[in-house]
Write an enzyme that holds these catalytic residues in place. Sequence first.
Site, PDB file in Angstrom:
ATOM      1  N   ASP A 161      35.548  33.958  44.296  1.00  0.00           N
ATOM      2  CA  ASP A 161      36.338  34.385  43.153  1.00  0.00           C
ATOM      3  C   ASP A 161      36.366  33.225  42.161  1.00  0.00           C
ATOM      4  OD1 ASP A 161      38.104  35.224  41.274  1.00  0.00           O
ATOM      5  OD2 ASP A 161      39.713  35.754  42.665  1.00  0.00           O
ATOM      6  N   LYS A 193      38.656  35.734  32.819  1.00  0.00           N
ATOM      7  CA  LYS A 193      39.160  34.640  31.981  1.00  0.00           C
ATOM      8  C   LYS A 193      38.110  34.119  30.994  1.00  0.00           C
ATOM      9  CE  LYS A 193      43.149  33.938  34.798  1.00  0.00           C
ATOM     10  NZ  LYS A 193      43.352  33.918  36.229  1.00  0.00           N
ATOM     11  N   TYR A 236      44.768  33.481  44.859  1.00  0.00           N
ATOM     12  CA  TYR A 236      45.170  34.704  44.165  1.00  0.00           C
ATOM     13  C   TYR A 236      43.910  35.422  43.708  1.00  0.00           C
ATOM     14  CZ  TYR A 236      47.304  37.720  40.576  1.00  0.00           C
ATOM     15  OH  TYR A 236      47.708  38.796  39.815  1.00  0.00           O
TER      16      TYR A 236
END
Length: 422
Positions: free
Chosen positions: A237, A265, A142
């Site tokens: 990522d 995050k 994702y």
Amino acid sequence: MSLSSLLYAKAQTIIPGGVNSPIRACRGVGCEPVFIESAKGSKLYDVDGNEYIDYVMSWGPLLLGHADPVVHEAAKAALDRGASFGAPCPAEVDLAAKIVSLMPSVQMVRMVNSGTEATMSALRLARGFTGRDCVLKFDGCYHGHADAFLAAAGSGVAAQAAPGTPGVPAATVAHTIVLPYNNLDAVRETFTAKGRQIAAIIVEPAAGNMGLVLPRPGYLEGLRAVCDEYGALLIFDEVITGFRWGLGGAQGRYGVRPDLTTLGKIIGAGFPVGAYGGRKDIMEKLSPTGPVFQAGTLSGNPVAMAAGLANLCELEKRDYAALEAATREFAQEFAAIIRSKGIPVTLNHAASAFTMYFTGRPVEDMAAARTSDAKIYAALYRQMRDQGIYLASLGFECSFTSFAHSQTDFEKTLAAAKKVTF
Ligand SMILES: *Cc1c(COP(=O)(O)O)cnc(C)c1O
């Protein structure tokens, strides 16, 4: 009726599905969400006064735990100086310097407001730098909700991707190629066919969005080699792995250097922050030094930057190896308890993250992850939540521990697991 139920009923009339991000609605586990009033350390407290030991940790950002005092003091002090300036501020330089000093491949970095913005911008930059349009991603990884990444694998390896959701035009994913994770042969085959059109491979160096799937030995090295051979960029990522797999992220741990890295995050410690960085010659192609446009009204927000910097400085003092060992032991005991009830469990673990798949197969890609029994997970979720243990509201997610989790938390969790029936 609980206050959570009342709030949820009201929310559903004015917010689609009652939530601002779909997974929070708990539909996959067949129950209603609880509404959270406050959080501290390893614990969440809902509006009805229930306490939970949290293994979601806001889906990853809170490696120090909820409401960490050092992070919050820094954020409060910054807030008193002003919420946003729309002009450069010292904290963004300090946070950039900290990221550059810690992340092995990052020489320059640009702040944005979410992981989605980071990957979307990194892709634009990779396309602008290489002059190529195609991007290769992997099924189960994702990269946020930008259109180009919301692609479903076409039928057959290297077939054109299909839109992953209504609202994404076929033309937008016409340049997105989706391949299975951990399969180097499929990558080589695709590059042989159209390698000179591919701007970048984007990959989670350890995948955290199909549950936790670790890279096979040599996989990341193989991606690096293919990119080098064809002049494509390698984008890691690291929105989940950055500062969780270690202070140098997954790239530090596995020793493979991407050209660009996306972060989110943990760098915001719970505030809305993302970042992308990498090789200086690539990053300098960004406006205003270069031609590739990217901007943001609230990017480099002073409160978020202060919190993020305090968070990284605090993390530098912590013992990652001890947390990893404690997490491994806890996850292994958790899995053993579930197995003792006759349920097959495949446990994947690294750093302070783990996933239990209810399947007899090893899980190294999305196809294997899909064999996990969702009904078993839903039963586990509901019974654990009733006992004050807060797991992810979908089986295809990592469980996260933090530096705020104690042995007592783990023992309580295992005691609750023993009471679960299937
Ligand atoms: C969460 C996540 C994103 C998206 O970040 P948002 O802040 O939710 O936009 C991107 N990539 C990975 C690997 C993620 O886990």
